[in-house]
Design an enzyme around this catalytic site. Structure first.
Site, PDB file in Angstrom:
ATOM      1  N   PRO A 323       0.862  -1.243   0.143  1.00 56.98           N
ATOM      2  CA  PRO A 323      -0.055   0.168   0.001  1.00 56.98           C
ATOM      3  C   PRO A 323       0.805   1.218   0.018  1.00 56.98           C
ATOM      4  CG  PRO A 323      -0.052  -1.062   2.375  1.00 56.98           C
ATOM      5  CD  PRO A 323       0.712  -1.887   1.214  1.00 56.98           C
ATOM      6  N   ASP A 378      17.376  -0.522   7.895  1.00 56.14           N
ATOM      7  CA  ASP A 378      18.360  -1.605   7.275  1.00 56.14           C
ATOM      8  C   ASP A 378      17.572  -2.335   6.305  1.00 56.14           C
ATOM      9  OD1 ASP A 378      20.736  -2.653   6.943  1.00 56.14           O
ATOM     10  OD2 ASP A 378      20.705  -3.996   8.362  1.00 56.14           O
TER      11      ASP A 378
END
Length: 596
Positions: A323, A378
């Protein structure tokens, strides 16, 4: 499987070459980690940052060396199947008494998959599952040390724990700081529980180093109760050490190991022992993330992929487009039942993106090498990932074929993704703001500006600062996650827009001033960020400075002067200097409180 007499010596030699390559890698890895203590004692903060950055490349360098050796000494591309299988068996034999068997297995995979074709990626040839148990591996020095407060009292035990790390710097006032620890624990527990005869404190043998802090990690075991804790040790302005805080909540300790922060430097002979200990105090933290955060990113990826494969076996939902607003560079999809997003570099970028695939990959590598200060997610980077084709929604497959055909390969029942990034899933900030209350808007915008400010101080300019490029974590923290336009702060030229020479120039469609490729005009941020009145109100309340070129120029100057900012992965109110700020100064004969 039987192995001929001629195959055995070659298979043994291949296995020996592999283990020598891994042992060299881990020897260098440990040397770097051991030096972290020396850098910490010397307050060499730039050296710490460099060690974290350089260490990222060590693994790939050793893998490439091993691949080259197998080609040169064994003509690797012509080795037959039986010899490869025998090499794996001989390699397993070399791991029987090894201290890092799981890492060595992953190294074997890394080398082998650079030589063999994908159809060989099965447990016959590589370690798709572990072959050697990592339980009960003996270590010297031991993974953790045990202390028994019944022998000498809790206060003396805490003091001895700190002193046993043998930092070559004195403490400002360790007795005072141990007192802060004792009282903080008492506040947290409400009252001291009765100490059982066998009460013990287990402390990981090596400190964890990151930025300007050393962390002592342990747990108290009192009968059937276990209490995890982390003590932060820092430098005072006098050059002596002090205890800054103790963290006692599991969720706060877990945030220390967030993938949005820099990797730790920690010396470990048996890393699986450290991970097992950390899991005992953070049971909800995946092993993959713990391995990654202690600097063993490749093992983190191995564990992550095994977890993903297991999850696919026990679920039936489909990968769908993530989304949010579609990106111009990355195609992003997700598996609703799994808390991660999967990102692929498109073949063709949006017209406003003046870059290529290699540049984008360099940007994502940069994120792994820098201090993410808790503000950048990360990423796990994978190549040639084979996933069940049936688990992809038809609309997503159509998008992949249209936008990234060079990155995918449809092979039988599998869809192979040749290059892929994976990140923890967050709520896109733009979607969060659309549904947020006034109070939530104020909090999120304040977090957004703090994220940008902290990244700037850490020498990172996000480039594209649109709300859609930031996410909100489950703890309400705002984190940056779209990296195709990031730059080092010191590579940018922050400018104030000069006054228009006349009204005609101000009304013209083209700017009346020159604009270089690295020029940034902070005044312009308001145009594309602050269209909604309630967002503008919150932004101007908290972060008006971000629209002023001087803020950015001042941050650049600090970086160029070598200044390393403090980034605390815990709230200011938990620091002893704030928790006990109203106390009287130390009496004569005691060292004064450190100038926090």
């Amino acid at each position: 499987m039987e192995t001929s007499t001629n195959e055995k010596p070659v298979a043994q030699a291949i296995a020996q070459a592999m283990i020598e390559g891994f042992n060299k890698h881990y020897r260098i890895f440990r040397e770097t980690s051991r030096r972290a203590k020396e850098s910490y004692e010397a307050a060499d903060w730039q050296g710490q940052l460099s060690a974290v950055r350089d260490r990222v490349q060590f693994y790939d360098d050793r893998v490439n060396e091993a691949v080259q050796r197998l080609h040169e000494e064994f003509n690797a591309e012509s080795i037959d199947d039986a010899t490869w299988q025998a090499a794996k068996l001989h390699f397993i034999g070399l791991l029987i008494n090894h201290k890092q068997p799981e890492l060595a297995e992953t190294f074997f995979n890394s080398v082998t998959t650079k030589i063999l074709l994908r159809e060989y990626f099965s447990n016959e040839y590589i370690f798709t599952r572990p072959a050697i148990s990592t339980d009960y591996i003996e270590s010297f020095p031991p993974t953790y040390s045990s202390y028994y407060p019944a022998d000498e009292g809790l206060r003396s035990t805490i003091r001895r724990i700190v002193e046993d790390f043998d930092w070559q710097l004195p403490f400002e006032n360790l007795d005072r700081d141990v007192g802060y620890v004792m009282r903080t624990v008492e506040r947290h527990l409400g009252e001291w529980p009765k100490m059982e005869v066998n009460c013990q404190l287990q402390i990981l043998y090596s400190a964890f180093y990151r930025n300007k802090t050393a962390y002592i990690i342990g747990k108290a075991i009192n009968g059937y109760q276990e209490y995890p804790f982390v003590i932060a040790v820092r430098h005072g302005s006098s050059g002596m050490l002090y205890l800054d805080t103790i963290l006692l909540d599991t969720w706060r300790i877990s945030l220390l190991f967030s993938l949005s922060r820099a990797y730790f430097l920690v010396d470990m002979e048996v890393p699986s022992g450290y991970v097992q200990f950390l899991r005992s105090i953070m049971p909800n933290k995946p092993r993959s993330e713990l391995y990654t955060m202690i600097g063993l990113g490749k093992q983190g990826k191995t564990n992550f992929f095994r977890d993903l494969v297991a999850h696919l076996r026990h679920s039936n939902d489909q990968f769908i487009e993530a989304p949010g607003i579609r990106g111009l560079v990355m195609l992003v999809f997700t598996l609703p039942s799994y808390p991660y997003v999967f990102k692929i570099i498109k073949d063709v970028f949006g017209s406003s993106k003046n870059m290529d695939r290699a540049t984008v990959k360099k940007k994502y590598l940069l994120v792994r090498q820098v201090d993410r200060v808790g503000r950048m997610a990360d990423t796990l980077e994978f190549s040639n990932v084979a996933l069940p084709r049936s688990r992809f929604h038809p609309d997503l497959i159509a998008q992949l074929r249209q936008l990234a055909p060079s990155v995918i390969e449809e092979a039988g029942d599998s869809l192979v993704i040749k290059h892929l990034y994976i990140e923890r899933r967050m709520t896109p900030l733009n979607l969060y703001l659309d549904k947020a209350t006034e109070e939530q808007v104020d909090h999120a915008v304040r977090e957004y500006g703090q994220a940008i400010s902290e990244l700037a101080i850490a020498n990172i300019f996000p480039g594209d600062m649109l709300w859609k490029n930031f996410g909100v974590t489950r703890y309400g923290r705002v984190v940056f996650y779209d990296y195709d336009e990031i730059e080092y702060m010191t590579d940018c030229n922050f400018r104030k827009i000069p006054p228009a020479p006349n009204e005609e120039a101000e009304m013209a469609s083209e700017p009346w001033y020159s604009v270089g490729p690295r020029d940034v005009f902070p005044e312009e941020f308001a145009t594309f960020l602050l269209g909604q009145p309630r967002i503008r109100k919150a932004f101007m309340k908290h972060h008006r400075k971000l629209l002023d070129a001087r803020f950015w120029q001042d941050a650049q100057q600090k970086i160029r002067d070598g200044y390393v900012e403090d980034f605390y992965p815990y709230p200011a109110e938990l620091r002893f200097c704030n928790a006990f700020a109203d106390e009287a100064p130390a009496s004569s004969g005691q060292a004064a409180a450190p100038p926090f």
